[in-house]
Write an enzyme that holds these catalytic residues in place. Sequence first.
Site, PDB file in Angstrom:
ATOM      1  N   SER A   1       0.867  -1.182   0.000  1.00 36.66           N
ATOM      2  CA  SER A   1       0.000   0.000   0.000  1.00 36.66           C
ATOM      3  C   SER A   1       0.902   1.230   0.000  1.00 36.66           C
ATOM      4  O   SER A   1       2.069   1.142   0.420  1.00 36.66           O
ATOM      5  CB  SER A   1      -0.852  -0.004   1.268  1.00 36.66           C
ATOM      6  OG  SER A   1      -1.458   1.253   1.478  1.00 36.66           O
TER       7      SER A   1
ATOM      8  N   TYR B   1      -2.116  -0.167  10.351  1.00 30.69           N
ATOM      9  CA  TYR B   1      -2.111  -0.579   8.936  1.00 30.69           C
ATOM     10  C   TYR B   1      -0.760  -0.237   8.294  1.00 30.69           C
ATOM     11  O   TYR B   1      -0.164  -1.063   7.600  1.00 30.69           O
ATOM     12  CB  TYR B   1      -3.261   0.128   8.222  1.00 30.69           C
ATOM     13  CG  TYR B   1      -3.452  -0.278   6.785  1.00 30.69           C
ATOM     14  CD1 TYR B   1      -3.849  -1.572   6.450  1.00 30.69           C
ATOM     15  CD2 TYR B   1      -3.242   0.633   5.743  1.00 30.69           C
ATOM     16  CE1 TYR B   1      -4.038  -1.941   5.126  1.00 30.69           C
ATOM     17  CE2 TYR B   1      -3.438   0.263   4.419  1.00 30.69           C
ATOM     18  CZ  TYR B   1      -3.832  -1.021   4.119  1.00 30.69           C
ATOM     19  OH  TYR B   1      -4.018  -1.391   2.799  1.00 30.69           O
TER      20      TYR B   1
HETATM   21  P1  NAD Z   1     -11.372  -6.257   0.455  1.00 32.27           P
HETATM   22  O1  NAD Z   1     -11.820  -6.115   1.864  1.00 32.27           O
HETATM   23  O2  NAD Z   1     -12.388  -6.201  -0.619  1.00 32.27           O
HETATM   24  O3  NAD Z   1     -10.530  -7.578   0.254  1.00 32.27           O
HETATM   25  C1  NAD Z   1      -9.723  -8.127   1.260  1.00 32.27           C
HETATM   26  C2  NAD Z   1      -9.698  -9.610   1.052  1.00 32.27           C
HETATM   27  O4  NAD Z   1      -8.864 -10.198   2.063  1.00 32.27           O
HETATM   28  C3  NAD Z   1     -11.092 -10.224   1.207  1.00 32.27           C
HETATM   29  O5  NAD Z   1     -11.270 -11.209   0.224  1.00 32.27           O
HETATM   30  C4  NAD Z   1     -11.050 -10.855   2.586  1.00 32.27           C
HETATM   31  O6  NAD Z   1     -11.904 -11.955   2.732  1.00 32.27           O
HETATM   32  C5  NAD Z   1      -9.577 -11.261   2.629  1.00 32.27           C
HETATM   33  N1  NAD Z   1      -9.118 -11.554   3.976  1.00 32.27           N
HETATM   34  C6  NAD Z   1      -9.244 -10.822   5.104  1.00 32.27           C
HETATM   35  N2  NAD Z   1      -8.759 -11.503   6.157  1.00 32.27           N
HETATM   36  C7  NAD Z   1      -8.307 -12.704   5.668  1.00 32.27           C
HETATM   37  C8  NAD Z   1      -7.719 -13.839   6.238  1.00 32.27           C
HETATM   38  N3  NAD Z   1      -7.519 -13.946   7.551  1.00 32.27           N
HETATM   39  N4  NAD Z   1      -7.382 -14.875   5.417  1.00 32.27           N
HETATM   40  C9  NAD Z   1      -7.606 -14.817   4.093  1.00 32.27           C
HETATM   41  N5  NAD Z   1      -8.203 -13.775   3.496  1.00 32.27           N
HETATM   42  C10 NAD Z   1      -8.528 -12.729   4.275  1.00 32.27           C
HETATM   43  O7  NAD Z   1     -10.275  -5.109   0.261  1.00 32.27           O
HETATM   44  P2  NAD Z   1      -9.212  -4.859  -0.908  1.00 32.27           P
HETATM   45  O8  NAD Z   1      -9.070  -3.407  -0.983  1.00 32.27           O
HETATM   46  O9  NAD Z   1      -9.521  -5.635  -2.106  1.00 32.27           O
HETATM   47  O10 NAD Z   1      -7.878  -5.409  -0.202  1.00 32.27           O
HETATM   48  C11 NAD Z   1      -6.979  -6.285  -0.847  1.00 32.27           C
HETATM   49  C12 NAD Z   1      -5.564  -5.872  -0.504  1.00 32.27           C
HETATM   50  O11 NAD Z   1      -5.308  -4.593  -1.062  1.00 32.27           O
HETATM   51  C13 NAD Z   1      -5.262  -5.759   0.983  1.00 32.27           C
HETATM   52  O12 NAD Z   1      -4.000  -6.329   1.241  1.00 32.27           O
HETATM   53  C14 NAD Z   1      -5.231  -4.268   1.207  1.00 32.27           C
HETATM   54  O13 NAD Z   1      -4.435  -3.913   2.303  1.00 32.27           O
HETATM   55  C15 NAD Z   1      -4.665  -3.796  -0.097  1.00 32.27           C
HETATM   56  N6  NAD Z   1      -4.886  -2.377  -0.398  1.00 32.27           N
HETATM   57  C16 NAD Z   1      -6.147  -1.898  -0.555  1.00 32.27           C
HETATM   58  C17 NAD Z   1      -6.325  -0.558  -0.820  1.00 32.27           C
HETATM   59  C18 NAD Z   1      -7.695   0.064  -0.974  1.00 32.27           C
HETATM   60  O14 NAD Z   1      -7.826   1.279  -0.929  1.00 32.27           O
HETATM   61  N7  NAD Z   1      -8.733  -0.718  -1.188  1.00 32.27           N
HETATM   62  C19 NAD Z   1      -5.214   0.298  -0.937  1.00 32.27           C
HETATM   63  C20 NAD Z   1      -3.952  -0.236  -0.784  1.00 32.27           C
HETATM   64  C21 NAD Z   1      -3.802  -1.582  -0.526  1.00 32.27           C
END
Ligand code: NAD
Length: 274
Positions: A132, A145
């Site tokens: 991120s 985070y």
């Molecule tokens: P999201 O909440 O839609 O997806 C997160 C996924 O991780 C979900 O499928 C959830 O079930 C899974 N998850 C959570 N805990 C888990 C566990 N214990 N075991 C297995 N799976 C688990 O959110 P997203 O934005 O798609 O996030 C995906 C990645 O992207 C994350 O690592 C997040 O930190 C990163 N990210 C997101 C953003 C944003 O703004 N959305 C920005 C930077 C980084």
Amino acid sequence: MQKRAMISGCSSGIGEDIALKLAKENWHVIAGVRNQADLERLKQYHNITPILLDVTVQEHVTACAEFFSSQQLSLDVLINNAGLASGGPIEGSSINDWQNVFAVNVFGLVNLSKTLLPFLRQSKGRIINVGSISGLVASPFMAIYAASKFAVEAISDSLRRELKHLDVHVSVIEPGPVKTKIWTKGEEKSHQSKATYNESVVAAYGEKLDAFEKAIDAAVVNALDVSQTTEVLYHACHSPKPKTRYIVSKRTLMIKLLRILPDKWADSLILSMR
Ligand code: NAD
């Protein structure tokens, strides 16, 4: 030959979208999901094999490796995508919050990587970690985070250097805000934590926290579409020359600047952006 990718956290958001894209491009995708309903849903797609995977549960991680070995499947790419967010002042945070986020974002990523590395060494494959911009610049009230995503940066650097002679490439994707469910889930968690703050924490940070929450709401409105992270993840999966880092943000220059400015200037800039 058909390429194969394992992706954690495919129930929604970034993970689900790259799973669908790779499957469409004729990759075989092993998609980690956390419940039966998501498993049944993803089963409907051609080229996707969903498996139950909570990255904090050792039996699930072991079963994942057994899935590959029992079926003699090769693995070309591992995308460590599973993650969660948590916000609030460090003084009001509980150690439980830290442990929950680190269990998924850091220890889960390490455990899945080390467990699947024998397959990736064999195929001279790739690991792609979803970090991120919070792993590059730590905002106030984002310590849990940000610390977990700074750890993802360090792990990615060490791993890349450890695996160079084995021809296993490591990339880290560093998105800014993306429109996914992580924001609503994070907000719910922040509200729960806020309810536990004592009066002195509320008095010390209340006003700043409100401003922070407004800034988050604005960031969500202006967030990137998930297709933008998918495009970059796809490049990291299939390009003959994958990058080591991919910043995916509307503020790439600002992020790079914040990393080279003297601390006090960076502090002023970050605090003025709220
Ligand atoms: P999201 O909440 O839609 O997806 C997160 C996924 O991780 C979900 O499928 C959830 O079930 C899974 N998850 C959570 N805990 C888990 C566990 N214990 N075991 C297995 N799976 C688990 O959110 P997203 O934005 O798609 O996030 C995906 C990645 O992207 C994350 O690592 C997040 O930190 C990163 N990210 C997101 C953003 C944003 O703004 N959305 C920005 C930077 C980084």
